[in-house]
Design a protein around this motif. Sequence first.
Motif, PDB file in Angstrom:
ATOM      1  N   ARG A 171      -0.555  -3.441   3.757  1.00 21.68           N
ATOM      2  CA  ARG A 171      -1.833  -2.494   3.605  1.00 21.68           C
ATOM      3  C   ARG A 171      -1.804  -1.493   4.736  1.00 21.68           C
ATOM      4  N   ARG A 172      -2.341  -0.303   4.473  1.00 20.20           N
ATOM      5  CA  ARG A 172      -2.751   0.551   5.494  1.00 20.20           C
ATOM      6  C   ARG A 172      -3.862   1.228   4.853  1.00 20.20           C
ATOM      7  N   HIS A 173      -4.480   2.219   5.797  1.00 19.18           N
ATOM      8  CA  HIS A 173      -5.689   3.156   5.723  1.00 19.18           C
ATOM      9  C   HIS A 173      -5.460   4.331   6.419  1.00 19.18           C
ATOM     10  N   CYS A 220     -12.925   3.357   8.942  1.00 16.47           N
ATOM     11  CA  CYS A 220     -12.765   5.026   8.854  1.00 16.47           C
ATOM     12  C   CYS A 220     -13.727   5.753   9.370  1.00 16.47           C
ATOM     13  N   THR A 255     -14.708  -1.157   5.982  1.00 16.49           N
ATOM     14  CA  THR A 255     -14.749   0.499   5.911  1.00 16.49           C
ATOM     15  C   THR A 255     -15.268   0.961   7.330  1.00 16.49           C
ATOM     16  N   PHE A 311     -11.004  -5.546   3.479  1.00 18.02           N
ATOM     17  CA  PHE A 311     -11.009  -4.377   4.460  1.00 18.02           C
ATOM     18  C   PHE A 311     -12.472  -4.026   4.868  1.00 18.02           C
ATOM     19  N   LYS A 361      -2.945   3.860  -4.217  1.00 18.97           N
ATOM     20  CA  LYS A 361      -3.866   4.070  -3.428  1.00 18.97           C
ATOM     21  C   LYS A 361      -5.383   3.886  -4.071  1.00 18.97           C
ATOM     22  N   CYS A 379     -12.157   7.946   2.804  1.00 15.66           N
ATOM     23  CA  CYS A 379     -11.275   6.567   3.385  1.00 15.66           C
ATOM     24  C   CYS A 379     -10.133   6.182   2.229  1.00 15.66           C
ATOM     25  N   ILE A 435      -7.220   3.832   1.223  1.00 11.67           N
ATOM     26  CA  ILE A 435      -6.471   2.560   1.323  1.00 11.67           C
ATOM     27  C   ILE A 435      -5.324   2.449   0.506  1.00 11.67           C
TER      28      ILE A 435
END
Length: 187
Positions: free
Chosen positions: A132-134, A161, A158, A156, A186, A169, A171
């Motif tokens: 996972r990345r954001h 962000c 928030t 996650f 996404k 934002c 993810i």
Amino acid sequence: SKTYHSKNFEMVVSARRGGSPKLKNMSYAIYNQSDQQEVKTGEKQSIGKDEENITTTISIPGEFQDGNYTVNATAWDEVGDGNSVKISREFRVDTVKPEISINSPENSTWQKENVDIGFSITDDRSLKSCKRRHKDSETDWSKNTTFKCSKNTESFDTNNCIDSNSSKCIIEIIGVDSAGNTGTEKI
């Protein structure tokens, strides 16, 4: 062990014989395991030396479609008394990327602080890694966070962000299979 391939690759069949008698002939045959049909063959004859190679390109998806294959290789010496060496190896062709679906939260909805992302990652062969990345509108992608592929929720925060409103934002859930095919989704 089986190797996984999603793109063209070179296969090298090698035969060695120390001393006398020398190598005479060598050959290979590649079979599709599902129907035992011969897909590709090659040979060298009258070699007369201690070692030799046959190099061939495995064309994906050209002559090789998704599936399991067996390579049988044989080498004979100059005596011709029936002494031969046979080996078998297997490989898999996989050109299908993992499928990812995110089922919660609803895309483009306002989320504050910790949120659980519900998803599923499936692959018809073998998943190798899940991440996972954001990012938000003012930053690059974060480093990947790796998790077990059998997991179906990822938490996650928030607050990671920096947007004043979390609607920008993003993810991304990433699945990579053993052949290197990558699927992403996404929210």
